[in-house]
Scaffold this motif. Structure first.
Motif, PDB file in Angstrom:
ATOM      1  N   PRO A 192      44.127 -36.041  74.710  1.00  0.00           N
ATOM      2  CA  PRO A 192      44.509 -36.476  73.624  1.00  0.00           C
ATOM      3  C   PRO A 192      43.314 -36.035  71.882  1.00  0.00           C
ATOM      4  CG  PRO A 192      42.320 -36.946  74.696  1.00  0.00           C
ATOM      5  CD  PRO A 192      43.093 -35.754  75.782  1.00  0.00           C
ATOM      6  N   ALA A 193      44.096 -36.014  70.657  1.00  0.00           N
ATOM      7  CA  ALA A 193      43.372 -35.816  69.416  1.00  0.00           C
ATOM      8  C   ALA A 193      42.823 -36.435  69.031  1.00  0.00           C
ATOM      9  CB  ALA A 193      45.422 -35.984  68.618  1.00  0.00           C
ATOM     10  N   GLU A 194      41.967 -35.549  68.021  1.00  0.00           N
ATOM     11  CA  GLU A 194      41.176 -37.216  67.569  1.00  0.00           C
ATOM     12  C   GLU A 194      41.997 -37.742  66.324  1.00  0.00           C
ATOM     13  OE1 GLU A 194      36.907 -36.322  64.743  1.00  0.00           O
ATOM     14  OE2 GLU A 194      37.607 -34.739  65.466  1.00  0.00           O
ATOM     15  N   ILE A 195      41.077 -39.198  65.871  1.00  0.00           N
ATOM     16  CA  ILE A 195      42.075 -39.640  64.957  1.00  0.00           C
ATOM     17  C   ILE A 195      41.555 -39.607  63.402  1.00  0.00           C
ATOM     18  CG2 ILE A 195      43.159 -41.871  64.125  1.00  0.00           C
ATOM     19  CD1 ILE A 195      45.203 -40.394  66.187  1.00  0.00           C
ATOM     20  N   ILE A 196      41.393 -39.168  62.881  1.00  0.00           N
ATOM     21  CA  ILE A 196      40.765 -39.218  61.477  1.00  0.00           C
ATOM     22  C   ILE A 196      41.211 -40.197  60.180  1.00  0.00           C
ATOM     23  CG2 ILE A 196      39.694 -37.684  59.672  1.00  0.00           C
ATOM     24  CD1 ILE A 196      39.383 -35.786  61.583  1.00  0.00           C
ATOM     25  N   PHE A 197      40.953 -41.081  59.674  1.00  0.00           N
ATOM     26  CA  PHE A 197      41.463 -41.754  58.769  1.00  0.00           C
ATOM     27  C   PHE A 197      41.157 -41.111  57.306  1.00  0.00           C
ATOM     28  CE2 PHE A 197      42.111 -44.557  62.386  1.00  0.00           C
ATOM     29  CZ  PHE A 197      43.235 -45.109  61.890  1.00  0.00           C
ATOM     30  N   LYS A 198      41.742 -41.258  56.412  1.00  0.00           N
ATOM     31  CA  LYS A 198      41.331 -40.599  55.476  1.00  0.00           C
ATOM     32  C   LYS A 198      42.519 -41.061  53.492  1.00  0.00           C
ATOM     33  CE  LYS A 198      42.881 -36.678  54.026  1.00  0.00           C
ATOM     34  NZ  LYS A 198      42.914 -34.695  54.492  1.00  0.00           N
ATOM     35  N   GLU A 199      41.854 -40.539  53.107  1.00  0.00           N
ATOM     36  CA  GLU A 199      42.614 -41.821  51.657  1.00  0.00           C
ATOM     37  C   GLU A 199      42.935 -40.935  51.417  1.00  0.00           C
ATOM     38  OE1 GLU A 199      41.811 -44.700  50.337  1.00  0.00           O
ATOM     39  OE2 GLU A 199      40.004 -44.815  51.436  1.00  0.00           O
TER      40      GLU A 199
ATOM     41  N   PHE B 217      45.675 -37.121  61.066  1.00  0.00           N
ATOM     42  CA  PHE B 217      45.314 -37.761  60.080  1.00  0.00           C
ATOM     43  C   PHE B 217      46.302 -39.036  59.495  1.00  0.00           C
ATOM     44  CE2 PHE B 217      43.990 -33.326  58.758  1.00  0.00           C
ATOM     45  CZ  PHE B 217      42.563 -33.317  58.827  1.00  0.00           C
ATOM     46  N   LEU B 218      45.254 -40.398  59.723  1.00  0.00           N
ATOM     47  CA  LEU B 218      46.353 -41.544  59.218  1.00  0.00           C
ATOM     48  C   LEU B 218      45.726 -42.239  58.349  1.00  0.00           C
ATOM     49  CD1 LEU B 218      45.936 -43.180  62.731  1.00  0.00           C
ATOM     50  CD2 LEU B 218      47.932 -41.937  61.647  1.00  0.00           C
ATOM     51  N   ASN B 219      46.499 -42.240  57.000  1.00  0.00           N
ATOM     52  CA  ASN B 219      46.332 -43.191  55.827  1.00  0.00           C
ATOM     53  C   ASN B 219      45.392 -44.562  55.994  1.00  0.00           C
ATOM     54  OD1 ASN B 219      45.996 -44.815  53.514  1.00  0.00           O
ATOM     55  ND2 ASN B 219      48.608 -43.239  52.926  1.00  0.00           N
ATOM     56  N   MET B 220      44.126 -44.248  55.033  1.00  0.00           N
ATOM     57  CA  MET B 220      43.246 -45.682  55.633  1.00  0.00           C
ATOM     58  C   MET B 220      44.431 -47.361  54.974  1.00  0.00           C
ATOM     59  SD  MET B 220      39.971 -44.927  55.829  1.00  0.00           S
ATOM     60  CE  MET B 220      38.996 -46.405  55.076  1.00  0.00           C
ATOM     61  N   MET B 221      45.059 -46.857  54.426  1.00  0.00           N
ATOM     62  CA  MET B 221      45.464 -48.477  53.649  1.00  0.00           C
ATOM     63  C   MET B 221      45.310 -48.958  55.506  1.00  0.00           C
ATOM     64  SD  MET B 221      49.324 -46.846  53.250  1.00  0.00           S
ATOM     65  CE  MET B 221      50.534 -46.178  54.209  1.00  0.00           C
ATOM     66  N   PHE B 222      45.767 -48.630  56.922  1.00  0.00           N
ATOM     67  CA  PHE B 222      46.827 -48.800  57.996  1.00  0.00           C
ATOM     68  C   PHE B 222      45.217 -50.001  58.626  1.00  0.00           C
ATOM     69  CE2 PHE B 222      49.144 -44.556  58.774  1.00  0.00           C
ATOM     70  CZ  PHE B 222      50.158 -45.844  58.114  1.00  0.00           C
TER      71      PHE B 222
END
Length: 205
Positions: A43-50, A67-72
């Protein structure tokens, strides 16, 4: 695996609406853990960022993180867009894992195509969007993510945001192919392969 539905049901609005931003981020991490197990990869680490709203996510193979967009997690109506993006980036994680581990993939396998594509990966500038979208690794990631999203249709069929996301992603998937035929001609796959091979040579491979 038996209680995966508990994680899936967190995306229902009546449950999602009660979660803090941290709680929503944890749901995405749990979803990634489930997907990783399905694909037999770490599993990958999920990191939310702007991010710019046009950039939805990215996978970093060196750190095995997504990396995932904070808007989610900030906007309720983007949560299924985030789900699709997680599936897409998680598929990239699988592609890299298959290449690095060479887990039984043969010479004429998808892994060989992925390996060659990553050497000359095209990042998707405006004037080369078609080449970007139709690369083997991107096409495969979108096909997988769309398939996973469709598998939740019965669960979220009454959620208009889910239906809107599913319809949008399905339309994009088929529009990309239509655009490739229109812009590059009937033998568009050969032109796309040639293009990322040129990029590979520029990168020293």
């Amino acid at each position: 695996m038996l209680f995966n539905f508990l994680t899936y049901n967190k995306f229902k609005f009546r449950n999602w609406n009660k979660l803090s931003l941290e709680g929503r981020a944890q749901v995405f991490q749990k979803l990634e853990n489930i997907q990783a197990k399905k694909l037999h990869r770490p599993p990958a680490e999920i990191i939310f960022k702007e991010m710019d709203e046009r950039q939805k996510g990215a996978y970093n193979p060196a750190k095995n993180c997504i990396f995932l967009n904070m808007m989610f997690i900030e906007e309720d109506y983007f949560r299924f867009d985030g789900m699709f993006t997680l599936f897409h980036e998680g598929r990239h994680a699988f592609q890299h894992y298959a290449i690095s581990e060479n887990n039984g993939f043969g010479f004429f396998s998808k892994a060989k195509k992925w390996r060659e594509n990553f050497k000359g990966y095209l990042s998707g500038t405006v004037d080369e969007y078609t080449f970007y979208a139709m690369q083997p690794v991107e096409r495969d990631a979108n096909k997988y993510a769309l398939s996973r999203l469709k598998s939740f249709l019965d669960r979220f069929s009454e959620d208009r945001y889910f239906i809107a996301t599913l319809n949008f992603e399905e339309r994009c998937f088929y529009d990309d192919k239509f655009r490739a035929k229109n812009e590059l001609g009937l033998f568009y796959n050969k032109k796309i392969t040639k293009r990322f091979q040129e990029e590979s040579e520029k990168n020293g491979y």
